[in-house]
Design a protein around this motif. Sequence first.
Motif: not given
Length: 162
Positions: A44-72
Amino acid sequence: MPYPVMMASTRHGTQRRSNLQTLQERRAALQRFLAILLPPGERLDFLLTRLIENRREHPEVAQLHEQVQSAEATPPDLREQARQVNQAFADLLRQLIVEGQAEGSVIDADPDQLLTVVSATLDGLTRLVVSNPERYHQHFPDASIILTMLKPSPLGSEERKE
Protein backbone atom coordinates in the motif's frame (compact mmCIF):
# COMPACT_ATOMS: atom_id res chain seq x y z
CA MET A 1 -12.93 15.97 -46.96
CA PRO A 2 -12.00 19.65 -46.42
CA TYR A 3 -8.55 20.16 -44.93
CA PRO A 4 -9.70 21.70 -41.57
CA VAL A 5 -12.17 18.84 -41.06
CA MET A 6 -9.50 16.30 -41.97
CA MET A 7 -7.05 17.93 -39.52
CA ALA A 8 -9.65 17.93 -36.75
CA SER A 9 -10.43 14.31 -37.52
CA THR A 10 -6.73 13.44 -37.47
CA ARG A 11 -6.23 15.26 -34.17
CA HIS A 12 -9.24 13.47 -32.70
CA GLY A 13 -7.93 10.11 -33.92
CA THR A 14 -4.45 10.87 -32.61
CA GLN A 15 -5.87 11.98 -29.26
CA ARG A 16 -8.00 8.84 -29.07
CA ARG A 17 -4.95 6.64 -29.70
CA SER A 18 -3.01 8.60 -27.08
CA ASN A 19 -5.84 8.22 -24.55
CA LEU A 20 -6.12 4.52 -25.28
CA GLN A 21 -2.35 4.10 -24.91
CA THR A 22 -2.42 5.91 -21.55
CA LEU A 23 -5.22 3.65 -20.31
CA GLN A 24 -3.34 0.56 -21.48
CA GLU A 25 -0.20 1.77 -19.70
CA ARG A 26 -2.16 2.31 -16.48
CA ARG A 27 -3.67 -1.17 -16.74
CA ALA A 28 -0.22 -2.68 -17.36
CA ALA A 29 1.19 -0.80 -14.36
CA LEU A 30 -1.53 -2.28 -12.16
CA GLN A 31 -0.67 -5.75 -13.45
CA ARG A 32 3.04 -5.22 -12.71
CA PHE A 33 2.16 -4.02 -9.24
CA LEU A 34 0.19 -7.20 -8.54
CA ALA A 35 3.40 -9.18 -9.07
CA ILE A 36 5.30 -7.34 -6.31
CA LEU A 37 5.85 -9.56 -3.30
CA LEU A 38 5.60 -7.36 -0.21
CA PRO A 39 3.44 -7.42 2.91
CA PRO A 40 0.11 -5.58 2.39
CA GLY A 41 1.09 -2.45 4.35
CA GLU A 42 4.32 -2.09 2.40
CA ARG A 43 2.51 -2.71 -0.90
CA LEU A 44 0.00 0.00 0.00
CA ASP A 45 2.81 2.41 0.89
CA PHE A 46 4.67 1.56 -2.31
CA LEU A 47 1.59 1.93 -4.51
CA LEU A 48 0.49 5.25 -3.06
CA THR A 49 4.02 6.66 -2.94
CA ARG A 50 4.58 5.84 -6.62
CA LEU A 51 1.17 7.19 -7.56
CA ILE A 52 1.69 10.43 -5.66
CA GLU A 53 5.20 10.89 -7.09
CA ASN A 54 3.83 10.30 -10.58
CA ARG A 55 1.12 12.92 -9.96
CA ARG A 56 3.84 15.36 -8.94
CA GLU A 57 6.11 14.64 -11.90
CA HIS A 58 3.49 13.99 -14.59
CA PRO A 59 0.20 15.68 -13.64
CA GLU A 60 -0.85 15.67 -17.28
CA VAL A 61 -1.40 11.90 -17.21
CA ALA A 62 -3.93 12.14 -14.39
CA GLN A 63 -5.53 15.15 -16.06
CA LEU A 64 -5.83 13.25 -19.32
CA HIS A 65 -7.45 10.33 -17.53
CA GLU A 66 -9.91 12.73 -15.86
CA GLN A 67 -10.74 14.32 -19.21
CA VAL A 68 -11.37 10.94 -20.83
CA GLN A 69 -13.91 10.18 -18.13
CA SER A 70 -15.67 13.53 -18.07
CA ALA A 71 -15.61 14.87 -21.65
CA GLU A 72 -18.86 14.44 -23.54
CA ALA A 73 -16.88 13.90 -26.74
CA THR A 74 -15.19 10.79 -25.32
CA PRO A 75 -16.35 7.73 -27.23
CA PRO A 76 -18.32 5.34 -24.99
CA ASP A 77 -15.82 2.48 -25.40
CA LEU A 78 -12.92 4.67 -24.29
CA ARG A 79 -14.93 6.01 -21.34
CA GLU A 80 -15.76 2.42 -20.35
CA GLN A 81 -12.09 1.45 -20.50
CA ALA A 82 -11.23 4.40 -18.24
CA ARG A 83 -13.98 3.34 -15.83
CA GLN A 84 -12.60 -0.21 -15.78
CA VAL A 85 -9.07 1.01 -15.03
CA ASN A 86 -10.42 3.20 -12.22
CA GLN A 87 -12.43 0.32 -10.81
CA ALA A 88 -9.44 -2.03 -10.95
CA PHE A 89 -7.36 0.54 -9.09
CA ALA A 90 -10.10 1.14 -6.50
CA ASP A 91 -10.53 -2.61 -5.98
CA LEU A 92 -6.79 -3.07 -5.52
CA LEU A 93 -6.52 -0.13 -3.14
CA ARG A 94 -9.46 -1.36 -1.07
CA GLN A 95 -7.98 -4.87 -0.95
CA LEU A 96 -4.67 -3.48 0.31
CA ILE A 97 -6.48 -1.39 2.91
CA VAL A 98 -8.37 -4.43 4.21
CA GLU A 99 -5.23 -6.59 4.21
CA GLY A 100 -3.30 -3.80 5.93
CA GLN A 101 -5.99 -3.56 8.57
CA ALA A 102 -5.72 -7.31 9.17
CA GLU A 103 -1.97 -7.01 9.76
CA GLY A 104 -2.33 -3.81 11.82
CA SER A 105 -0.55 -1.44 9.42
CA VAL A 106 -3.72 0.47 8.47
CA ILE A 107 -6.15 2.14 10.88
CA ASP A 108 -9.30 0.33 11.88
CA ALA A 109 -11.93 2.31 9.98
CA ASP A 110 -14.45 1.61 7.25
CA PRO A 111 -12.35 0.54 4.21
CA ASP A 112 -14.73 2.27 1.81
CA GLN A 113 -14.38 5.55 3.71
CA LEU A 114 -10.58 5.22 3.64
CA LEU A 115 -10.73 4.48 -0.07
CA THR A 116 -12.90 7.56 -0.58
CA VAL A 117 -10.57 9.87 1.33
CA VAL A 118 -7.50 8.64 -0.55
CA SER A 119 -9.28 8.95 -3.90
CA ALA A 120 -10.54 12.44 -3.06
CA THR A 121 -7.02 13.48 -2.07
CA LEU A 122 -5.56 12.21 -5.33
CA ASP A 123 -8.34 13.86 -7.35
CA GLY A 124 -7.76 17.12 -5.48
CA LEU A 125 -4.08 17.07 -6.37
CA THR A 126 -5.00 16.58 -10.02
CA ARG A 127 -7.36 19.56 -9.92
CA LEU A 128 -4.86 21.73 -8.03
CA VAL A 129 -2.41 21.75 -10.91
CA VAL A 130 -5.08 23.35 -13.11
CA SER A 131 -6.59 25.74 -10.58
CA ASN A 132 -3.39 26.87 -8.85
CA PRO A 133 -0.22 25.67 -10.62
CA GLU A 134 2.08 27.82 -8.49
CA ARG A 135 0.77 26.31 -5.26
CA TYR A 136 0.88 22.86 -6.86
CA HIS A 137 4.58 23.21 -7.68
CA GLN A 138 5.58 24.92 -4.43
CA HIS A 139 3.58 22.91 -1.91
CA PHE A 140 2.86 19.51 -3.39
CA PRO A 141 2.66 17.20 -0.36
CA ASP A 142 5.16 14.50 0.29
CA ALA A 143 3.68 11.02 -0.01
CA SER A 144 4.39 10.36 3.67
CA ILE A 145 1.93 13.11 4.66
CA ILE A 146 -0.86 11.46 2.72
CA LEU A 147 0.06 7.99 3.96
CA THR A 148 -0.31 9.12 7.59
CA MET A 149 -4.07 9.29 7.00
CA LEU A 150 -4.04 5.50 6.83
CA LYS A 151 -1.58 4.69 9.59
CA PRO A 152 -2.42 3.78 13.17
CA SER A 153 -1.20 6.19 15.82
CA PRO A 154 2.12 5.17 17.36
CA LEU A 155 0.26 5.35 20.66
CA GLY A 156 -2.18 2.56 21.33
CA SER A 157 -5.87 3.41 21.47
CA GLU A 158 -5.83 3.11 25.28
CA GLU A 159 -2.99 5.61 25.58
CA ARG A 160 -4.76 8.11 23.28
CA LYS A 161 -7.90 8.12 25.45
CA GLU A 162 -6.00 9.31 28.55
